[in-house]
Design a protein around this motif. Structure first.
Motif, PDB file in Angstrom:
ATOM      1  N   ARG A   1     -12.463   0.631   3.907  1.00 39.66           N
ATOM      2  CA  ARG A   1     -11.394   0.345   2.951  1.00 39.66           C
ATOM      3  C   ARG A   1     -11.973  -0.295   1.698  1.00 39.66           C
ATOM      4  O   ARG A   1     -12.829  -1.153   1.757  1.00 39.66           O
ATOM      5  CB  ARG A   1     -10.359  -0.604   3.558  1.00 39.66           C
ATOM      6  N   GLY A   2     -11.467   0.132   0.571  1.00 42.24           N
ATOM      7  CA  GLY A   2     -11.908  -0.454  -0.690  1.00 42.24           C
ATOM      8  C   GLY A   2     -11.178  -1.764  -0.956  1.00 42.24           C
ATOM      9  O   GLY A   2     -10.371  -2.236  -0.143  1.00 42.24           O
ATOM     10  N   GLU A   3     -11.460  -2.332  -2.087  1.00 41.73           N
ATOM     11  CA  GLU A   3     -10.769  -3.553  -2.501  1.00 41.73           C
ATOM     12  C   GLU A   3      -9.318  -3.212  -2.837  1.00 41.73           C
ATOM     13  O   GLU A   3      -8.992  -2.083  -3.190  1.00 41.73           O
ATOM     14  CB  GLU A   3     -11.463  -4.153  -3.731  1.00 41.73           C
ATOM     15  N   ARG A   4      -8.467  -4.210  -2.762  1.00 45.58           N
ATOM     16  CA  ARG A   4      -7.068  -4.013  -3.157  1.00 45.58           C
ATOM     17  C   ARG A   4      -7.013  -3.671  -4.645  1.00 45.58           C
ATOM     18  O   ARG A   4      -7.677  -4.308  -5.453  1.00 45.58           O
ATOM     19  CB  ARG A   4      -6.274  -5.303  -2.973  1.00 45.58           C
ATOM     20  N   SER A   5      -6.194  -2.707  -4.977  1.00 47.34           N
ATOM     21  CA  SER A   5      -6.027  -2.363  -6.388  1.00 47.34           C
ATOM     22  C   SER A   5      -5.219  -3.466  -7.075  1.00 47.34           C
ATOM     23  O   SER A   5      -4.571  -4.300  -6.415  1.00 47.34           O
ATOM     24  CB  SER A   5      -5.297  -1.023  -6.530  1.00 47.34           C
TER      25      SER A   5
ATOM     26  N   PHE B   1       0.828  -1.209   0.000  1.00 47.61           N
ATOM     27  CA  PHE B   1       0.000   0.000   0.000  1.00 47.61           C
ATOM     28  C   PHE B   1       0.861   1.257   0.000  1.00 47.61           C
ATOM     29  O   PHE B   1       0.603   2.201  -0.745  1.00 47.61           O
ATOM     30  CB  PHE B   1      -0.953  -0.002   1.197  1.00 47.61           C
ATOM     31  N   ILE B   2       1.887   1.278   0.853  1.00 45.72           N
ATOM     32  CA  ILE B   2       2.769   2.446   0.918  1.00 45.72           C
ATOM     33  C   ILE B   2       3.474   2.666  -0.415  1.00 45.72           C
ATOM     34  O   ILE B   2       3.560   3.776  -0.915  1.00 45.72           O
ATOM     35  CB  ILE B   2       3.795   2.279   2.055  1.00 45.72           C
ATOM     36  N   CYS B   3       3.974   1.588  -0.992  1.00 45.93           N
ATOM     37  CA  CYS B   3       4.753   1.710  -2.227  1.00 45.93           C
ATOM     38  C   CYS B   3       3.878   1.981  -3.443  1.00 45.93           C
ATOM     39  O   CYS B   3       4.350   2.552  -4.430  1.00 45.93           O
ATOM     40  CB  CYS B   3       5.606   0.467  -2.431  1.00 45.93           C
TER      41      CYS B   3
END
Length: 143
Positions: free
Chosen positions: A106-110, A34-36
């Motif tokens: 929180r949404g779904e992972r991109s 997420f950070i990257c």
């Protein structure tokens, strides 16, 4: 000055001395993709465009650099005997079954975050949790 409160520094042995202790390192690595994957903001505070698939290799480099920075910081104090990077597995979180509002905002992972997750598994032998548990659950059970 011979006051005892000023003498404590002479007696403290910093962990980065020559006698480093070997440690098994367990990292909850879920935050790293997420950070990257975050593309940041411009000088006006507006969010930069998301990374394109053509830039994913560059973002993999950010992940590698971030993880190596973590390793380097740990190695200032300890010898890393073994490293486990824990990541949430693919199954639905057991916490969501118990509490449906858990991480509801929180949404779904991109697609990029998913790609970076897989990159950590592949390149750093990241361990995915089984049974809907999260990375911190796995980290707590390794010992």
């Amino acid at each position: 000055m011979n006051n005892s409160r000023y003498n404590w520094k002479r007696e403290v042995v910093h962990p980065s001395s020559d006698k480093k202790t070997a440690k098994v390192v367990v990292i909850d690595g879920d935050f790293i993709p997420f950070i990257c994957a975050y593309s940041g903001k411009d000088e006006n505070g507006n969010k930069n465009p998301e990374y394109t698939k053509e830039q994913w290799e560059e973002v993999e480099g950010k992940v590698r650099e971030y993880i190596l920075k973590i390793f380097n910081k740990i190695e200032e104090f300890y010898l890393m005997e073994k490293v486990y990077i824990c990541l949430k597995g693919r199954e639905k979180s057991i916490r969501k079954e118990i509490y449906p509002d858990y991480k509801k905002k929180r949404g779904e992972r991109s697609e990029l975050v998913e790609h970076l997750h897989n990159y950590i598994v592949r390149e750093f032998k990241g361990i995915e949790t089984p049974g809907g548990f999260e990375a911190d659950d796995l980290a707590a059970t390794i010992f």
